[in-house]
Motif scaffolding. Structure first.
Motif, mmCIF file in Angstrom:
data_model
loop_
_atom_site.group_PDB
_atom_site.id
_atom_site.type_symbol
_atom_site.label_atom_id
_atom_site.label_comp_id
_atom_site.label_asym_id
_atom_site.label_seq_id
_atom_site.Cartn_x
_atom_site.Cartn_y
_atom_site.Cartn_z
ATOM 1 N N UNK A 1 -17.908 68.705 44.798
ATOM 2 C CA UNK A 1 -19.041 67.895 44.337
ATOM 3 C C UNK A 1 -18.510 66.759 43.467
ATOM 4 N N UNK A 2 -18.533 65.538 43.969
ATOM 5 C CA UNK A 2 -17.911 64.416 43.264
ATOM 6 C C UNK A 2 -18.636 64.085 41.966
ATOM 7 N N UNK A 3 -19.880 64.494 41.825
ATOM 8 C CA UNK A 3 -20.609 64.236 40.581
ATOM 9 C C UNK A 3 -19.934 64.918 39.393
ATOM 10 N N UNK A 4 -19.232 66.025 39.642
ATOM 11 C CA UNK A 4 -18.599 66.767 38.551
ATOM 12 C C UNK A 4 -17.383 66.051 37.973
ATOM 13 N N UNK A 5 -16.945 64.972 38.623
ATOM 14 C CA UNK A 5 -15.766 64.242 38.145
ATOM 15 C C UNK A 5 -16.136 62.913 37.480
ATOM 16 N N UNK A 6 -17.420 62.659 37.367
ATOM 17 C CA UNK A 6 -17.875 61.442 36.686
ATOM 18 C C UNK A 6 -18.069 61.765 35.211
ATOM 19 N N UNK A 7 -17.388 61.062 34.295
ATOM 20 C CA UNK A 7 -17.517 61.351 32.859
ATOM 21 C C UNK A 7 -18.964 61.255 32.383
ATOM 22 N N UNK A 8 -19.356 62.226 31.579
ATOM 23 C CA UNK A 8 -20.682 62.264 30.964
ATOM 24 C C UNK A 8 -20.491 62.360 29.460
ATOM 25 N N UNK A 9 -21.160 61.518 28.725
ATOM 26 C CA UNK A 9 -20.995 61.485 27.279
ATOM 27 C C UNK A 9 -21.312 62.849 26.677
ATOM 28 N N UNK A 10 -20.357 63.412 25.943
ATOM 29 C CA UNK A 10 -20.553 64.690 25.270
ATOM 30 C C UNK A 10 -21.282 64.436 23.953
#
Length: 743
Positions: A279-288
């Motif tokens: 799932x490529x969405x899991x490799x997009x940085x998300x602000x912690x």
């Protein structure tokens, strides 16, 4: 020189500071009359298991003194019946420190729980100091780094809620020490083996996380020592580290293998790793956001595991960035810190990290104990540099020792302040979610069941269904407990996927996340062997159940009702009629399997789990259970008597008619063996959850079911092999040392 000797070393200084922070910080709870037990999972799971472990050890010692040693491996009183290790390892069964629970008797249970809480914290700090010394950080600064490590948000928010999480703080530094010993000497590390064994005994969940961090750590250290092009050197170093690690795994196998076996059979095992990895969405940085809030808040706490980043840690990061401007420092050390920091910072913002560290079951930040370790080491290093590192040419830094002392003094002050703001009404007021200290006496784990003479004087083998005793988490406190109450609830049956599927299908709502009980359905309770129902809520009085007793429990009247349909924990029904009913209400075999899969794969109120959330329509399943009960009551096909449970063995006398099927209301966990009149018999699945024996000839028979887990036998064998291997390596090391001394 005399003055310097009067100043305590890092270990003694840490001890003094630990006492100061512990007393000053946790006073925020004590002064408000609160215990150290979170009212949800702390009181619902961790504290009961601690008390259970104490009872378990005492029972074993008593059997040993009586000349009939019995080590219980399966307990019908855990939920609907579970493997002791498999169900409770996550909660601390296997943790060597919990052997002290043997002294947790009556009113001493809570004090022992608190003692072990602080002992774990203290040992974690000492383990941190040991690692800091291994890395050449020998100054008193390590004491302040240890404080930041053990009193981080991982502890103040996570481990206070989930008691056993503290164990990883002890063995994680030991794993790093073992890695260092292997890398530097090229030899087998006993520290690595014993640290891994300790981690595996306390629970594979955090050992798994630690192992991932350890792998990254070993690669960074080996490439730093061997050079980026020396792949052969790096590979050999990794294999040597792996040798010590696997030896530790073998040593812990008697606990680890049954725990893993139960986990892999449970609903908690997670989802397909490939589904997450692709799932490529899991490799997009998300602000912690938790990290940002913790950094910006400085003094003010958050209820996140990454919180607790103190003012001193932030100053340490700034000093680390400015080091080349003022000090002559090691470029190699700075490169390693940079590599670890960039890796950690990147990981904190990637969804895949949380999935990876949680074995693809869900995504969260529970792995941040390693980040806190890194920050604590950075603080220790920065303070040492500030005090003793030579200044760069042409640079002056007046009062550097005063600056270092001020930065160090901020640590205990800041930690105590954070704890007060976290727990007290002046801050997050989290103390409201902790059990009152006055409630933690000898009766804390008591139940209205134990106060009922009707139930306690009944010698038959049966279950009791009780509505929620304490409403902290909304779960029934002891639904389906066997003959009484020892503090362990139906909740623990989540370890068995068949039980979870059964209850998902039997639920009154579209989804139920984990097992909340039998939902008050008469057929479900009766088929589970429930003989008595207790309630303090008139709305839960079962229709048609005769009232047999009123019990006063903690000043509240509890009503005891007897199930008029009860016919035992094991019963006989017509195999052909049951199959016909299943086809009538559910459909053919494919429809039944599809229904079972639906029950297994549904999860609620946990958006971190990417499970299949197809709404469950359990009405057909409930109608089927009603029909099965009616058929059994109206057209009995046999009977069961003399049902006993002793030493992990169910024994019963069965009178069965032609075509009768024996059903035993114990979850099918795959570790059982059956005999009919001494002859081995195949165990089948009945109604998703229970066990059945089919094809028994008409007549009177003696039936036994014994829990003999193959995983347990495998674990014992591997453990013995690991012990022999460790002894052999110790003898070899001693012999080698003797030869060197002799020469």
């Amino acid at each position: 020189m005399k003055d310097k000797k009067l100043i305590p070393g890092p270990r003694v200084l840490y001890t003094l500071l630990f006492l100061l922070v512990s007393l000053g910080g946790f006073a925020a709870l004590a002064l408000h009359g609160k215990s150290l037990i979170w009212e949800v999972d702390g009181f619902g799971q961790y504290y009961p298991v601690f008390c259970y472990i104490g009872d378990y050890i005492r029972d074993f010692l008593n059997s040993l003194l009586a000349g009939q040693p019995c080590l219980k491996t399966f307990d019908l009183s855990i939920g609907m019946g579970e493997d002791v290790i498999g169900s409770l390892n996550y909660y601390g069964f296997g943790d060597p420190l919990n052997l002290l629970a043997v002294f947790a008797v009556g009113g001493a249970a809570y004090p022992m729980y608190v003692l072990l809480f602080f002992l774990r914290l203290y040992l974690a700090g000492q383990a941190f100091i040991a690692y800091a010394r291994k890395m050449g950080l020998r100054s008193r600064a390590a004491a302040f780094g240890a404080l930041c490590y053990v009193f981080s948000g991982f502890t103040l928010v996570g481990a206070v809620s989930y008691y056993e999480w503290l164990s990883v703080l002890i063995y994680f530094p030991l794993l790093l020490i073992g890695c260092e010993e292997t890398i530097r000497t090229g030899r087998f590390s006993f520290t690595m083996a014993l640290g891994t064994a300790y981690g595996a005994l306390t629970g594979f969940y955090y050992l798994y996380m630690s192992s991932l961090v350890l792998a990254a750590y070993a690669l960074i250290r080996l490439f730093s020592r061997c050079g980026a092009r020396s792949f052969g050197c790096v590979l050999v170093g990794c294999l040597r580290c792996l040798g010590g690690y696997l030896t530790g795994i073998l040593l812990a196998s008697p606990i680890l293998v049954p725990a893993l076996d139960a986990f892999l059979k449970s609903q908690r095992a997670g989802q397909s790793p490939m589904k997450v990895l692709l799932d490529w969405h899991n490799y997009i940085p998300v602000l912690n956001k938790d990290l940002i809030k913790s950094v910006l808040g400085l003094l003010y706490p958050t209820d996140a595991y990454i919180s607790g980043i103190t003012v001193s840690e932030v100053l340490a990061v700034l000093l680390f960035l400015a080091m080349p401007l003022f000090f002559c420092v090691s470029k190699r050390i700075r490169r390693q810190f940079w590599a670890a920091s960039i890796l950690a910072l990147t990981a904190l913002h990637l969804p895949i990290t949380g999935y990876l560290f949680n074995a693809f079951g869900e995504t969260n930040d529970r792995w941040v104990f390693a980040v806190h370790m890194l920050l604590a080491l950075l603080l220790t290093y920065a303070l040492e540099v500030l005090v003793s590192a030579p200044l760069s040419e042409g640079t002056e830094l007046p009062y550097r020792r005063v600056l270092a002392a001020t930065a160090a003094a901020l640590v205990p002050v800041n930690l105590v302040l954070v704890m007060w703001l976290l727990y007290s009404p002046a801050g997050l007021n989290w103390q409201e979610e902790f059990i009152d200290l006055s409630a933690m006496g000898a009766s804390a784990m008591s139940s209205p069941v134990t106060a009922s003479r009707t139930i306690t004087e009944d010698d038959e083998l049966f279950r009791v269904a009780v509505t929620s005793i304490r409403a902290a988490n909304g779960r029934p406190e002891n639904v389906a407990m066997l003959n009484g109450y020892n503090g362990l609830t139906y909740w623990f049956s989540i370890v068995n996927a068949n039980t979870q599927a059964y209850n998902n299908l039997n639920a009154d709502v579209a989804y139920r996340w984990r097992s909340y009980g039998l939902n008050g359905q008469i057929s479900a309770e009766t088929l589970a062997g429930v003989k008595y129902v207790m309630t303090n809520d008139p709305a839960h009085i079962p229709a048609g159940y005769p009232h047999v007793e009123t019990v006063d429990f903690e000043g509240i009247p509890w009503q005891v009702y007897e199930n008029p349909y009860y016919d035992g924990l094991a019963y006989v029904r017509s195999e052909a009629v049951a199959a016909a009913l299943r086809e009538t209400f559910i459909g053919d075999e494919a429809a039944w399997e599809a229904l079972k899969e639906t029950g297994l794969n549904n999860d609620i109120d946990n958006p971190g789990r990417a499970t299949d959330k197809t709404p469950i329509d359990g009405s057909a399943f409930r109608r089927y259970l009603d029909a099965v009960l009616g058929e059994r009551l109206n057209s009995p096909c046999g009977s069961v008597s003399n049902l006993t449970w002793e030493h992990g063995c169910l024994t019963m006398t069965v009178v069965i008619e032609e075509g009768g099927e024996l059903v035993v209301a114990v979850p099918d966990s795959g570790g059982w063996q059956a005999e009919v009149d001494g002859k081995a018999w195949e165990i089948s699945s009945a109604d998703i959850r229970d066990m059945s024996l089919k094809g028994i000839p008409a007549g009177v028979h003696t039936v036994t079911l014994t829990c003999r887990s193959a995983a347990r036998r495998l674990g014992l064998g591997l453990g013995l092999g690991g012990l022999l291997l460790l002894i052999g390596l110790a003898v070899k090391k001693r012999t080698g040392s003797s030869r060197k001394t002799g020469s």
